[in-house]
Design an enzyme around this catalytic site. Structure first.
Site, PDB file in Angstrom:
ATOM      1  N   VAL A  60      10.094  -6.785   7.852  1.00  0.00           N
ATOM      2  CA  VAL A  60      11.468  -6.512   7.950  1.00  0.00           C
ATOM      3  C   VAL A  60      11.848  -6.519   9.606  1.00  0.00           C
ATOM      4  CG1 VAL A  60      11.462  -4.832   6.185  1.00  0.00           C
ATOM      5  CG2 VAL A  60      10.963  -4.151   8.308  1.00  0.00           C
ATOM      6  N   ARG A  93       0.776  -1.251  -0.065  1.00  0.00           N
ATOM      7  CA  ARG A  93       0.072  -0.206  -0.093  1.00  0.00           C
ATOM      8  C   ARG A  93       0.873   1.184   0.039  1.00  0.00           C
ATOM      9  NH1 ARG A  93      -0.941   1.627   5.776  1.00  0.00           N
ATOM     10  NH2 ARG A  93      -0.104  -0.004   7.152  1.00  0.00           N
ATOM     11  N   TYR A 115       9.486   8.691  15.503  1.00  0.00           N
ATOM     12  CA  TYR A 115       9.442   8.659  14.070  1.00  0.00           C
ATOM     13  C   TYR A 115      10.771   9.321  13.795  1.00  0.00           C
ATOM     14  CZ  TYR A 115       8.135   9.278   9.267  1.00  0.00           C
ATOM     15  OH  TYR A 115       8.116   9.239   7.796  1.00  0.00           O
ATOM     16  N   GLY A 160       0.861  -6.303 -12.192  1.00  0.00           N
ATOM     17  CA  GLY A 160       1.044  -6.851 -13.576  1.00  0.00           C
ATOM     18  C   GLY A 160       2.351  -7.917 -13.468  1.00  0.00           C
ATOM     19  N   ASN A 204      11.343   1.028   1.911  1.00  0.00           N
ATOM     20  CA  ASN A 204      10.120   1.970   2.347  1.00  0.00           C
ATOM     21  C   ASN A 204       9.597   1.484   3.570  1.00  0.00           C
ATOM     22  OD1 ASN A 204       7.796   3.462   0.908  1.00  0.00           O
ATOM     23  ND2 ASN A 204       7.036   1.356   1.586  1.00  0.00           N
TER      24      ASN A 204
HETATM   25  P1  NDP Z   1       1.909   3.726   4.927  1.00  0.00           P
HETATM   26  O1  NDP Z   1       1.424   3.635   6.353  1.00  0.00           O
HETATM   27  O2  NDP Z   1       0.816   4.143   3.996  1.00  0.00           O
HETATM   28  O3  NDP Z   1       2.461   2.177   4.421  1.00  0.00           O
HETATM   29  C1  NDP Z   1       3.512   1.753   5.418  1.00  0.00           C
HETATM   30  C2  NDP Z   1       3.981   0.231   4.552  1.00  0.00           C
HETATM   31  O4  NDP Z   1       4.894  -0.229   5.629  1.00  0.00           O
HETATM   32  C3  NDP Z   1       2.776  -0.646   4.500  1.00  0.00           C
HETATM   33  O5  NDP Z   1       2.818  -1.453   3.582  1.00  0.00           O
HETATM   34  C4  NDP Z   1       3.101  -1.540   5.787  1.00  0.00           C
HETATM   35  O6  NDP Z   1       2.526  -2.923   5.688  1.00  0.00           O
HETATM   36  C5  NDP Z   1       4.537  -1.765   5.890  1.00  0.00           C
HETATM   37  N1  NDP Z   1       5.086  -2.244   7.012  1.00  0.00           N
HETATM   38  C6  NDP Z   1       5.006  -1.617   8.194  1.00  0.00           C
HETATM   39  N2  NDP Z   1       5.910  -2.610   9.207  1.00  0.00           N
HETATM   40  C7  NDP Z   1       6.368  -3.409   8.308  1.00  0.00           C
HETATM   41  C8  NDP Z   1       7.269  -4.544   8.440  1.00  0.00           C
HETATM   42  N3  NDP Z   1       7.393  -4.765   9.700  1.00  0.00           N
HETATM   43  N4  NDP Z   1       7.661  -5.319   7.403  1.00  0.00           N
HETATM   44  C9  NDP Z   1       7.298  -5.003   6.295  1.00  0.00           C
HETATM   45  N5  NDP Z   1       6.339  -3.967   5.984  1.00  0.00           N
HETATM   46  C10 NDP Z   1       5.854  -3.118   6.958  1.00  0.00           C
HETATM   47  O7  NDP Z   1       3.254   4.649   4.609  1.00  0.00           O
HETATM   48  P2  NDP Z   1       3.509   5.635   3.579  1.00  0.00           P
HETATM   49  O8  NDP Z   1       3.396   4.959   2.166  1.00  0.00           O
HETATM   50  O9  NDP Z   1       3.130   6.948   3.561  1.00  0.00           O
HETATM   51  O10 NDP Z   1       5.073   5.608   3.787  1.00  0.00           O
HETATM   52  C11 NDP Z   1       6.122   5.004   2.879  1.00  0.00           C
HETATM   53  C12 NDP Z   1       7.387   5.465   3.576  1.00  0.00           C
HETATM   54  O11 NDP Z   1       7.524   6.921   3.171  1.00  0.00           O
HETATM   55  C13 NDP Z   1       7.833   5.252   4.884  1.00  0.00           C
HETATM   56  O12 NDP Z   1       9.051   4.972   5.072  1.00  0.00           O
HETATM   57  C14 NDP Z   1       7.413   6.888   5.422  1.00  0.00           C
HETATM   58  O13 NDP Z   1       8.177   7.002   6.656  1.00  0.00           O
HETATM   59  C15 NDP Z   1       7.947   7.645   4.326  1.00  0.00           C
HETATM   60  N6  NDP Z   1       7.148   8.994   4.435  1.00  0.00           N
HETATM   61  C16 NDP Z   1       6.036   9.063   4.233  1.00  0.00           C
HETATM   62  C17 NDP Z   1       5.395  10.460   4.254  1.00  0.00           C
HETATM   63  C18 NDP Z   1       4.106  10.735   3.911  1.00  0.00           C
HETATM   64  O14 NDP Z   1       3.698  11.860   3.985  1.00  0.00           O
HETATM   65  N7  NDP Z   1       2.913   9.547   3.684  1.00  0.00           N
HETATM   66  C19 NDP Z   1       6.243  11.622   4.431  1.00  0.00           C
HETATM   67  C20 NDP Z   1       7.676  11.439   4.585  1.00  0.00           C
HETATM   68  C21 NDP Z   1       8.058  10.011   4.595  1.00  0.00           C
HETATM   69  P3  NDP Z   1       1.190  -3.238   6.301  1.00  0.00           P
HETATM   70  O15 NDP Z   1      -0.070  -3.146   5.265  1.00  0.00           O
HETATM   71  O16 NDP Z   1       1.306  -4.752   6.585  1.00  0.00           O
HETATM   72  O17 NDP Z   1       0.929  -2.514   7.707  1.00  0.00           O
END
Ligand code: NDP
Length: 225
Positions: A55, A10, A149, A45, A80
């Site tokens: 992780v 996601r 964080y 795809g 990520n």
């Molecule tokens: P989301 O919360 O939408 O998605 C986080 C993802 O990380 C999910 O797929 C989740 O899986 C996965 N995840 C969490 N824990 C684990 C684990 N132990 N092993 C594997 N996967 C895991 O976050 P974003 O998409 O917004 O964020 C992505 C990156 O971007 C992050 O590093 C975030 O810090 C960074 N970021 C985001 C910002 C924003 O505004 N959105 C701003 C700055 C940085 P699951 O579905 O299983 O929970």
């Protein structure tokens, strides 16, 4: 090129996987739930391959052998996955159990995965590591708040610098990327589209051999540490 994206079920991870697959790269769409990885890979795809990967899992050692056996190698690792954008607490009274959890996923997760996959990456002709970070970790502009964080991402930035220096001679480019404020589950409503945030991650994942290493970027432009 073969790329692995963590947390690709996601948000920014899924969109990064989508854009890499759209460029014709083989993408290992990893998620901590096998069903989530399969669902995302199906939607992305034929160039997307599901991979179950938590992780924080107890044993990552089988992952390298599995990737080598199924795909013959690995060129790009996008760290990520992250948790705990803890807007609800401040450093002065932070619940350190939450800080520990954040560090476990946001720092030790990428660190362990890099150590596990480095033998494969070193064998790549164009190895790249992208650590998805946040401008919240910029010491230059740092204020209070989001302590778990922020501390975890500051440490991830430090890891990025150390690895870039240590791996430069091997041609492994290691950079930290802030995607900006993006409308995902973590970012909440109001942020920019996920497509725009992921583009800067894809940029760092596909740098040319003479591209930067040890940098902190948003939208391909340097951020202050
Ligand atoms: P989301 O919360 O939408 O998605 C986080 C993802 O990380 C999910 O797929 C989740 O899986 C996965 N995840 C969490 N824990 C684990 C684990 N132990 N092993 C594997 N996967 C895991 O976050 P974003 O998409 O917004 O964020 C992505 C990156 O971007 C992050 O590093 C975030 O810090 C960074 N970021 C985001 C910002 C924003 O505004 N959105 C701003 C700055 C940085 P699951 O579905 O299983 O929970």
């Amino acid at each position: 090129m073969i790329a692995l994206v963590t947390g690709a079920n996601r948000g920014l991870g899924r969109e990064t996987a989508r854009q890499l697959a759209g460029r014709g790269h083989t993408v290992l769409v990893s998620a901590r739930s096998a069903a989530d990885a399969e669902e995302a890979a199906r939607e992305l795809g034929k160039d997307a391959v599901p991979l179950r990967l938590d992780v924080t899992g107890p044993d990552l050692s089988g992952i390298a052998a599995e990737i080598e056996e199924r795909h013959g190698g690995l060129d790009v690792l996008v760290n990520n996955a992250a948790i705990h954008y803890d807007t609800w607490q401040r450093a002065a009274e932070a619940d350190l159990a939450v800080v520990r959890e954040a560090v476990e996923t946001n720092l030790y997760g990428p660190w362990r995965l890099i150590e596990t996959l480095l033998p494969l990456l070193r064998r790549s002709e164009h190895p790249r590591i992208v650590n998805v970070s946040s401008e919240a970790a910029s010491l230059t502009n740092m204020g209070g708040g989001t302590p778990a964080y922020t501390a975890s991402k500051v440490a991830l930035n430090a890891l990025t610098r150390m690895l870039a220096a240590e791996l430069r001679a091997d041609g492994v480019l290691v950079n930290a990327v802030c995607p900006g404020w993006v409308a995902t589950d973590m970012g909440g409503p109001g942020g920019r589209p996920v497509h725009d945030g992921a583009a800067g991650i894809v940029w760092a994942a596909t740098l040319p051999d003479d591209g930067p290493t040890g940098g902190f970027f948003r939208d391909a432009r340097p951020l202050p540490w």
